[in-house]
Design a protein around this motif. Structure first.
Motif, PDB file in Angstrom:
ATOM      1  N   HIS A   1      16.373   4.790 -41.454  1.00  0.00           N
ATOM      2  CA  HIS A   1      16.690   4.394 -42.836  1.00  0.00           C
ATOM      3  C   HIS A   1      15.397   3.890 -43.466  1.00  0.00           C
ATOM      4  O   HIS A   1      14.926   2.808 -43.117  1.00  0.00           O
ATOM      5  CB  HIS A   1      17.733   3.270 -42.866  1.00  0.00           C
ATOM      6  N   GLU A   2      14.856   4.676 -44.364  1.00  0.00           N
ATOM      7  CA  GLU A   2      13.599   4.270 -45.002  1.00  0.00           C
ATOM      8  C   GLU A   2      13.884   3.314 -46.160  1.00  0.00           C
ATOM      9  O   GLU A   2      13.132   2.376 -46.411  1.00  0.00           O
ATOM     10  CB  GLU A   2      12.852   5.504 -45.485  1.00  0.00           C
ATOM     11  N   THR A   3      14.949   3.572 -46.874  1.00  0.00           N
ATOM     12  CA  THR A   3      15.425   2.661 -47.914  1.00  0.00           C
ATOM     13  C   THR A   3      16.939   2.507 -47.698  1.00  0.00           C
ATOM     14  O   THR A   3      17.506   3.130 -46.789  1.00  0.00           O
ATOM     15  CB  THR A   3      15.168   3.226 -49.337  1.00  0.00           C
ATOM     16  N   CYS A   4      17.589   1.728 -48.566  1.00  0.00           N
ATOM     17  CA  CYS A   4      19.044   1.578 -48.435  1.00  0.00           C
ATOM     18  C   CYS A   4      19.753   2.906 -48.681  1.00  0.00           C
ATOM     19  O   CYS A   4      20.834   3.163 -48.144  1.00  0.00           O
ATOM     20  CB  CYS A   4      19.564   0.547 -49.430  1.00  0.00           C
TER      21      CYS A   4
ATOM     22  N   HIS B   1       8.167  -0.512 -46.454  1.00  0.00           N
ATOM     23  CA  HIS B   1       9.622  -0.417 -46.323  1.00  0.00           C
ATOM     24  C   HIS B   1      10.120  -1.426 -45.295  1.00  0.00           C
ATOM     25  O   HIS B   1       9.411  -1.750 -44.343  1.00  0.00           O
ATOM     26  CB  HIS B   1      10.056   0.968 -45.842  1.00  0.00           C
TER      27      HIS B   1
ATOM     28  N   CYS C   1       4.756   8.272 -53.589  1.00  0.00           N
ATOM     29  CA  CYS C   1       4.638   7.970 -52.157  1.00  0.00           C
ATOM     30  C   CYS C   1       3.240   8.219 -51.609  1.00  0.00           C
ATOM     31  O   CYS C   1       2.974   7.957 -50.437  1.00  0.00           O
ATOM     32  CB  CYS C   1       5.681   8.757 -51.368  1.00  0.00           C
TER      33      CYS C   1
ATOM     34  N   TYR D   1      12.337  -0.938 -42.675  1.00  0.00           N
ATOM     35  CA  TYR D   1      12.978   0.178 -41.979  1.00  0.00           C
ATOM     36  C   TYR D   1      14.142  -0.316 -41.126  1.00  0.00           C
ATOM     37  O   TYR D   1      14.095  -1.417 -40.569  1.00  0.00           O
ATOM     38  CB  TYR D   1      11.987   0.855 -41.041  1.00  0.00           C
TER      39      TYR D   1
END
Ligand SMILES: Nc1nc2c(c(=O)[nH]1)N=C([C@H](O)[C@H](O)COP(=O)(O)OP(=O)(O)OP(=O)(O)O)CN2
Ligand code: ZN
Length: 120
Positions: free
Chosen positions: A108-111, A32, A26, A34
């Motif tokens: 929500h940064e990823t799923c 992302h 990271c 988002y």
């Protein structure tokens, strides 16, 4: 009657996390899609039959989403270290004054990975 209303917003941004150790994935520039889940909580107005108009939630949040969408988050004041947590705090500080019923923000940064903030 107490209810919670939930409205979701989306934006695409690039970021990197400057404070993670050398070699952490990271630390590299990446992006992302988002999602921000905004929850408001309170008493239903018996005359209107709602807590607030969903449109009022949109009016409060959308201008901030526009400040983030397709930007490099690290270049935005207050987001120099744009973790989900920092982003949640940044949004909370700006949404709460115009939407006092704000109860929770979920970034929500990823799923699979998200941060919930309730202003504490
Ligand atoms: N507490 C936090 N941890 C991490 C954050 C954060 O904001 N707060 N952010 C990141 C990175 O931005 C990363 O892009 C997202 O994390 P991660 O869930 O590890 O993403 P992946 O899709 O790569 O997850 P995998 O399950 O490994 O596929 C890291 N940590
Ligand atoms: Zn990331």
């Amino acid at each position: 009657m107490i209810v919670e209303l939930v409205k979701e917003f989306r934006f695409e941004s690039a970021h990197r996390l400057p404070n993670v150790p050398e070699g952490h994935k990271c630390r590299r520039l990446h992006g992302h899609s988002y999602r921000v889940t905004v929850t408001v909580r309170g008493e239903v107005d018996p005359e209107m039959g709602w807590l607030v108009d969903y449109g009022d939630i949109k009016d409060a949040v959308k201008p901030l989403i526009e400040q983030l969408d397709h930007y490099f988050l690290n270049e935005i004041e207050g987001l120099e270290n744009p973790t989900s947590e920092v982003l949640a705090g940044w949004l909370w500080t700006r949404i709460k004054p115009v939407l006092p019923q704000l109860h929770a923000l979920q970034i929500h940064e990823t799923c699979e990975s998200s941060c919930i903030y309730r202003g504490e």
